[in-house]
Scaffold this motif. Structure first.
Motif, PDB file in Angstrom:
ATOM      1  N   ARG A  13      -6.589   2.054   0.279  1.00  0.00           N
ATOM      2  CA  ARG A  13      -5.864   3.229  -0.218  1.00  0.00           C
ATOM      3  C   ARG A  13      -4.434   2.853  -0.617  1.00  0.00           C
ATOM      4  N   ILE A  14      -3.757   2.110   0.241  1.00  0.00           N
ATOM      5  CA  ILE A  14      -2.369   1.746  -0.032  1.00  0.00           C
ATOM      6  C   ILE A  14      -2.279   0.768  -1.199  1.00  0.00           C
ATOM      7  N   LEU A  15      -3.217  -0.158  -1.293  1.00  0.00           N
ATOM      8  CA  LEU A  15      -3.231  -1.072  -2.440  1.00  0.00           C
ATOM      9  C   LEU A  15      -3.385  -0.290  -3.746  1.00  0.00           C
ATOM     10  N   ARG A  16      -4.288   0.654  -3.754  1.00  0.00           N
ATOM     11  CA  ARG A  16      -4.523   1.447  -4.976  1.00  0.00           C
ATOM     12  C   ARG A  16      -3.325   2.325  -5.311  1.00  0.00           C
ATOM     13  N   GLU A  17      -2.722   2.935  -4.293  1.00  0.00           N
ATOM     14  CA  GLU A  17      -1.572   3.821  -4.527  1.00  0.00           C
ATOM     15  C   GLU A  17      -0.331   3.060  -4.966  1.00  0.00           C
ATOM     16  N   GLY A  18      -0.044   1.973  -4.281  1.00  0.00           N
ATOM     17  CA  GLY A  18       1.225   1.283  -4.501  1.00  0.00           C
ATOM     18  C   GLY A  18       1.189   0.195  -5.535  1.00  0.00           C
ATOM     19  N   ALA A  19       0.170  -0.609  -5.471  1.00  0.00           N
ATOM     20  CA  ALA A  19       0.114  -1.757  -6.360  1.00  0.00           C
ATOM     21  C   ALA A  19      -0.724  -1.467  -7.591  1.00  0.00           C
ATOM     22  N   GLU A  48       4.940  -4.838  -2.188  1.00  0.00           N
ATOM     23  CA  GLU A  48       4.978  -3.373  -2.330  1.00  0.00           C
ATOM     24  C   GLU A  48       4.054  -2.729  -1.297  1.00  0.00           C
ATOM     25  N   THR A  49       2.891  -3.302  -1.125  1.00  0.00           N
ATOM     26  CA  THR A  49       1.952  -2.788  -0.133  1.00  0.00           C
ATOM     27  C   THR A  49       2.557  -2.870   1.259  1.00  0.00           C
ATOM     28  N   GLY A  50       3.186  -4.012   1.571  1.00  0.00           N
ATOM     29  CA  GLY A  50       3.838  -4.180   2.863  1.00  0.00           C
ATOM     30  C   GLY A  50       4.933  -3.159   3.092  1.00  0.00           C
ATOM     31  N   VAL A  60       7.779  -3.344  11.165  1.00  0.00           N
ATOM     32  CA  VAL A  60       8.486  -4.287  10.302  1.00  0.00           C
ATOM     33  C   VAL A  60       7.603  -5.510  10.124  1.00  0.00           C
ATOM     34  N   LEU A  61       7.239  -5.775   8.877  1.00  0.00           N
ATOM     35  CA  LEU A  61       6.433  -6.948   8.560  1.00  0.00           C
ATOM     36  C   LEU A  61       7.366  -8.102   8.229  1.00  0.00           C
ATOM     37  N   ASP A  62       7.242  -9.175   8.959  1.00  0.00           N
ATOM     38  CA  ASP A  62       8.074 -10.356   8.763  1.00  0.00           C
ATOM     39  C   ASP A  62       7.772 -10.972   7.399  1.00  0.00           C
ATOM     40  N   GLU A  63       8.793 -11.095   6.566  1.00  0.00           N
ATOM     41  CA  GLU A  63       8.615 -11.641   5.221  1.00  0.00           C
ATOM     42  C   GLU A  63       8.139 -13.085   5.228  1.00  0.00           C
ATOM     43  N   ARG A  70      -3.493 -13.955   3.600  1.00  0.00           N
ATOM     44  CA  ARG A  70      -4.031 -14.117   2.243  1.00  0.00           C
ATOM     45  C   ARG A  70      -5.287 -13.310   1.978  1.00  0.00           C
ATOM     46  N   THR A  71      -5.846 -12.739   3.033  1.00  0.00           N
ATOM     47  CA  THR A  71      -7.054 -11.939   2.885  1.00  0.00           C
ATOM     48  C   THR A  71      -6.832 -10.569   3.517  1.00  0.00           C
ATOM     49  N   PRO A  72      -7.621  -9.590   3.126  1.00  0.00           N
ATOM     50  CA  PRO A  72      -7.504  -8.284   3.783  1.00  0.00           C
ATOM     51  C   PRO A  72      -7.668  -8.364   5.298  1.00  0.00           C
ATOM     52  N   ARG A  73      -8.583  -9.199   5.785  1.00  0.00           N
ATOM     53  CA  ARG A  73      -8.779  -9.309   7.230  1.00  0.00           C
ATOM     54  C   ARG A  73      -7.495  -9.791   7.914  1.00  0.00           C
ATOM     55  N   ALA A  74      -6.874 -10.815   7.358  1.00  0.00           N
ATOM     56  CA  ALA A  74      -5.638 -11.354   7.945  1.00  0.00           C
ATOM     57  C   ALA A  74      -4.514 -10.318   7.877  1.00  0.00           C
ATOM     58  N   PHE A  75      -4.428  -9.590   6.779  1.00  0.00           N
ATOM     59  CA  PHE A  75      -3.404  -8.565   6.612  1.00  0.00           C
ATOM     60  C   PHE A  75      -3.606  -7.445   7.629  1.00  0.00           C
ATOM     61  N   ILE A  76      -4.829  -6.992   7.777  1.00  0.00           N
ATOM     62  CA  ILE A  76      -5.157  -5.925   8.727  1.00  0.00           C
ATOM     63  C   ILE A  76      -4.863  -6.378  10.155  1.00  0.00           C
ATOM     64  N   ASP A  77      -5.248  -7.609  10.483  1.00  0.00           N
ATOM     65  CA  ASP A  77      -4.973  -8.142  11.824  1.00  0.00           C
ATOM     66  C   ASP A  77      -3.475  -8.189  12.103  1.00  0.00           C
TER      67      ASP A  77
END
Length: 89
Positions: A13-19, A48-50, A60-63, A70-77
Motif C-alpha cells: 500500500r505504501i509503495l503504491r501510494e508514495g512511490a 520515500e517509502t521509508g 526512525v529508519l537508519d539511513e 533489498r527485498t520486501p521481506r528484509a524491509f518488513i523485518d
C-alpha cells in the motif's frame, strides 16, 4: 500498547501510494524475496517509502541500514524489529 505488526500488505500500500506503481512493477503474488530493483523500485522510491513509514508508525529508519533491506521481506523485518523495540520502551 497494542501489538502493531507491519505486513506485506502495508508495504504494498505504501509503495503504491508514495512511490507510485510503474506499469512494469508487479506487487501481486509472492514478492517477499524479490529485490526491489526487480520490482521496479529504485533507492529514491524506497527512501520515500521509508519516510512514509516513519511518519505513520512513529519510528526512525537508519539511513545506513535501509539500503541493506533489498527485498520486501528484509524491509518488513527491519520495520517490525523497530516496532517491537518501541513497544518495549
Amino acid at each position: 500498547m497494542t501489538d502493531t505488526r507491519f505486513t506485506v500488505d502495508d508495504l504494498k500500500r505504501i509503495l503504491r501510494e508514495g512511490a507510485g506503481a510503474d506499469e512494469e512493477a508487479n506487487l501481486d503474488g509472492d514478492i517477499l524475496d524479490t529485490e526491489f530493483e526487480l520490482l521496479g523500485y529504485d533507492s529514491l522510491a524506497l527512501l520515500e517509502t521509508g519516510s512514509r513509514i516513519e511518519r505513520a508508525y512513529r519510528i526512525v529508519l537508519d539511513e545506513d541500514v535501509l539500503p541493506e533491506a533489498r527485498t520486501p521481506r528484509a524491509f518488513i523485518d527491519l520495520v517490525n524489529s523497530l516496532l517491537s523495540t518501541n513497544q518495549l520502551a
